[in-house]
Design an enzyme around this catalytic site. Sequence first.
Site, short mmCIF file in Angstrom:
data_model
loop_
_atom_site.label_atom_id
_atom_site.label_comp_id
_atom_site.label_asym_id
_atom_site.label_seq_id
_atom_site.Cartn_x
_atom_site.Cartn_y
_atom_site.Cartn_z
N LYS A 1 0.81 -1.23 0.00
CA LYS A 1 0.00 0.00 0.00
C LYS A 1 0.84 1.27 0.00
O LYS A 1 0.64 2.14 -0.83
CB LYS A 1 -0.89 0.06 1.25
CG LYS A 1 -2.05 -0.88 1.28
CD LYS A 1 -3.01 -0.51 2.41
CE LYS A 1 -2.39 -0.53 3.80
NZ LYS A 1 -2.02 -1.86 4.28
N ARG B 1 -10.58 1.70 7.25
CA ARG B 1 -10.28 0.30 7.56
C ARG B 1 -11.45 -0.38 8.26
O ARG B 1 -11.39 -1.59 8.50
CB ARG B 1 -9.07 0.24 8.48
CG ARG B 1 -7.73 0.05 7.76
CD ARG B 1 -6.64 0.15 8.82
NE ARG B 1 -5.48 -0.64 8.56
CZ ARG B 1 -4.29 -0.12 8.25
NH1 ARG B 1 -4.13 1.16 8.07
NH2 ARG B 1 -3.26 -0.93 8.11
N ARG C 1 10.78 -6.43 5.76
CA ARG C 1 10.67 -5.02 6.12
C ARG C 1 11.11 -4.80 7.58
O ARG C 1 11.68 -3.77 7.91
CB ARG C 1 9.22 -4.55 5.92
CG ARG C 1 9.04 -3.06 6.20
CD ARG C 1 7.68 -2.57 5.79
NE ARG C 1 6.63 -2.99 6.72
CZ ARG C 1 5.33 -2.75 6.54
NH1 ARG C 1 4.92 -2.13 5.46
NH2 ARG C 1 4.44 -3.14 7.43
N ARG D 1 10.22 -1.67 12.16
CA ARG D 1 8.91 -1.31 12.70
C ARG D 1 8.53 -2.27 13.83
O ARG D 1 8.62 -3.49 13.67
CB ARG D 1 7.86 -1.40 11.58
CG ARG D 1 7.56 -0.06 10.96
CD ARG D 1 6.59 -0.20 9.83
NE ARG D 1 5.26 -0.65 10.24
CZ ARG D 1 4.18 -0.54 9.49
NH1 ARG D 1 4.28 0.04 8.31
NH2 ARG D 1 3.02 -0.97 9.90
N ARG E 1 -2.36 -8.70 12.87
CA ARG E 1 -2.76 -7.67 11.89
C ARG E 1 -3.45 -8.30 10.69
O ARG E 1 -4.39 -7.72 10.13
CB ARG E 1 -1.53 -6.86 11.47
CG ARG E 1 -1.11 -5.86 12.55
CD ARG E 1 0.33 -5.43 12.41
NE ARG E 1 0.61 -4.74 11.16
CZ ARG E 1 1.78 -4.79 10.53
NH1 ARG E 1 2.77 -5.52 11.01
NH2 ARG E 1 1.95 -4.13 9.43
#
Length: 187
Positions: A8, A83, A122, A128, A139
């Site tokens: 995204k 969302r 990532r 993160r 998630r």
Amino acid sequence: MGAPGAGKGTQATALAERYGVPAISTGDIFRFNIKNQTPLGVKVKEIIDAGQYVPDDVTEEIVADRLAEPDCEPGFLLDGFPRTMHQVYFLDRYLADRGQQLDAVVSLHVDPEVLVERLLNRAELEGRADDNPDTIRRRMEVYAGQTAPLLFHYESKGLLVDLEGTGTVDEVRERMFEQLDQHIAQR
Ligand code: AMP
């Protein structure tokens, strides 16, 4: 729209550049506030680290404030919002009050195994806090339960551009531009 790791953020930036509009990422706004330990950041840190959604009223207020900025007047791209169904109705109302409307809702589809691989990758690159195996699983579940159903809503409104998100960044971007052009030409 897309599950965590679908691309995204990357594709939103490309799309916003193409149309010369700001890309507004609620996740980035939250991360900025967490990093700077603002009252908002303090409030949402634990929720985000646990892979849960920030409450609708908090998220909607942030989006409303951001969309009221002058740079959003000619148009904008939302990355990671809405969302939940509550956020969908909020956005519909917000735009209707201003005589604006959405042109398209882009959804990126990626195989779940590829998603996990990308997120773990990532985690190494960006560090993160919510890119760890337990939170990633949470998630994914939250996305499937709360956000994926929104696709039916936007499909029924004729706004959905459903995209295969597997491949290189460049391949997905070109596919997205092509499908979006077709979508806009057909409207
Ligand atoms: P993202 O960068 O879009 O993956 O967002 C990171 C995290 O921020 C999400 O896992 C949620 O905890 C929170 N978040 C971002 N956007 C929203 C939203 N629209 N509603 C609720 N929580 C959000």
